[in-house]
Design a protein around this motif. Structure first.
Motif, short mmCIF file in Angstrom:
data_model
loop_
_atom_site.label_atom_id
_atom_site.label_comp_id
_atom_site.label_asym_id
_atom_site.label_seq_id
_atom_site.Cartn_x
_atom_site.Cartn_y
_atom_site.Cartn_z
N GLN A 1 0.83 -1.20 0.00
CA GLN A 1 0.00 0.00 0.00
C GLN A 1 0.87 1.25 0.00
O GLN A 1 0.50 2.29 -0.56
CB GLN A 1 -0.95 0.00 1.18
N LEU B 1 0.43 4.11 -2.78
CA LEU B 1 0.24 5.51 -2.38
C LEU B 1 1.29 6.41 -3.01
O LEU B 1 1.00 7.53 -3.43
CB LEU B 1 0.28 5.63 -0.86
N GLU B 2 2.51 5.91 -3.07
CA GLU B 2 3.59 6.68 -3.69
C GLU B 2 3.30 6.94 -5.16
O GLU B 2 3.51 8.04 -5.68
CB GLU B 2 4.91 5.94 -3.53
N ILE C 1 -3.59 11.74 -5.70
CA ILE C 1 -3.65 12.25 -4.33
C ILE C 1 -3.00 13.63 -4.32
O ILE C 1 -1.83 13.78 -4.69
CB ILE C 1 -2.89 11.32 -3.36
N GLU D 1 1.57 11.07 1.65
CA GLU D 1 1.79 9.62 1.59
C GLU D 1 1.98 9.03 2.97
O GLU D 1 1.35 8.02 3.33
CB GLU D 1 3.04 9.32 0.75
N ILE E 1 -1.39 9.08 5.06
CA ILE E 1 -2.38 8.07 4.66
C ILE E 1 -1.89 6.68 5.05
O ILE E 1 -2.65 5.84 5.54
CB ILE E 1 -2.65 8.14 3.15
N GLN E 2 -0.60 6.43 4.82
CA GLN E 2 -0.02 5.13 5.18
C GLN E 2 -0.18 4.86 6.67
O GLN E 2 -0.60 3.77 7.08
CB GLN E 2 1.46 5.11 4.77
#
Length: 295
Positions: A226, A230-231, A239, A252, A255-256
């Motif tokens: 994930q 996300l990255e 994002i 990032e 959210i992570q």
């Protein structure tokens, strides 16, 4: 507490804190059960180390969320703590599987009924090992070494990465080199667990090895993949900073960390099943005796 007066950042922190508390609740509940029925210290010590992985990840991510605008060295330190503990958990999981089969590498104890079984290696391990080998004390020791090498490499590399980051001499090529080496190292450690499971599926079945392994692998892979997704989403602009209360540089990580806090609640619940205290409380033995009487 008036939730309507809180901004998005405060609400996120509150929700994440709630997830951490839930993870702690389920873990402490399972931990206290094992301590109450402390009948097999060798196995239960390994289980306790494994189930503490979920709250450690949750707390670590929540701390990262509180200090989300901290330095990159801080993020690297937090990630290193999780990954070093992950290495220890993988090693303890193999030790737990050995214990289930009454295998002791240090005492050179390998039950006669499992000696000589075939271990089939797959590519790319066949570049370094024969495709088929016979199980003996040396092959079991080799599997243990493949697991423990990650326990050694991970902390050493973590110290190097943090030191170089603080000193400001951490070029991208070196970062990629460390990443590749660590990925090879963790893959070898996980490979040894998979090989061991495939050799003893019937013997390990009563101990729910797949559920136990998936609790570990799930945490590791969820966090890793994930983060990659996300990255990519941040890089291609899906994002964006106006979606959150943070600038784009820290989205990032935020959210992570939030996702990890949520996921650890799920894994702490799954651990209630995978690492249940029943084998040590006498419930399992009682059921087996009743089943034998019926037969």
């Amino acid at each position: 507490m008036d939730l309507s007066t809180m901004d998005r950042g405060q609400l996120t922190l509150l929700g994440s804190a709630g997830c951490v508390m839930l993870t702690m609740h389920f873990t402490v509940q399972l931990l206290s059960q094992h301590l109450f029925y402390w009948k097999n210290p060798k196995e239960q010590k390994a289980i306790i180390i494994i189930i503490l992985m979920a709250p450690l990840y949750a707390i670590d991510s929540f701390v990262g969320l509180l200090d989300i605008q901290g330095s990159k060295a801080v993020f690297m330190l937090l990630d290193s703590i999780k990954e070093c503990y992950e290495a220890l958990v993988i090693a303890k999981f193999l030790a737990l599987m050995y214990s289930y089969l009454n295998i002791s590498i240090s005492k050179s104890i390998v039950p006669d009924e499992i000696k000589g079984r075939e271990i089939h290696h797959s590519f790319p391990m066949t570049l370094f090992q024969p495709h088929t080998i016979r199980l003996n004390h040396q092959t079991l020791k080799l599997l243990k070494y493949w697991t423990w090498q990650f326990v050694v490499i991970r902390p050493v590399f973590s110290v190097l990465m943090i030191t170089l980051q603080v000193l400001g001499v951490y070029p991208s090529w070196l970062s990629w080199t460390f990443t590749i080496i660590l990925n090879v190292s963790v893959s070898l450690a996980l490979y040894s667990l998979v090989v061991f499971y495939h050799v003893f599926p019937k013997e390990l079945e009563p101990h729910k090895p797949l559920a136990k392994f998936m609790c570990i692998k799930g945490i590791v892979f969820f966090c890793f993949w994930q983060g990659v997704v996300l990255e990519i989403l941040a890089a291609i602009g899906i994002i964006r900073s106006h979606h959150f209360w943070l600038d784009v540089e820290h989205i990032e990580e935020a959210i992570q960390n939030v996702l990890v806090c949520l996921e650890m609640v799920v894994f702490s619940v799954l651990q209630q099943y995978a690492y249940h205290v029943a084998p040590y409380s006498g419930d399992v033995e009682t059921k087996m005796r009743l089943n034998k009487k019926k037969e």
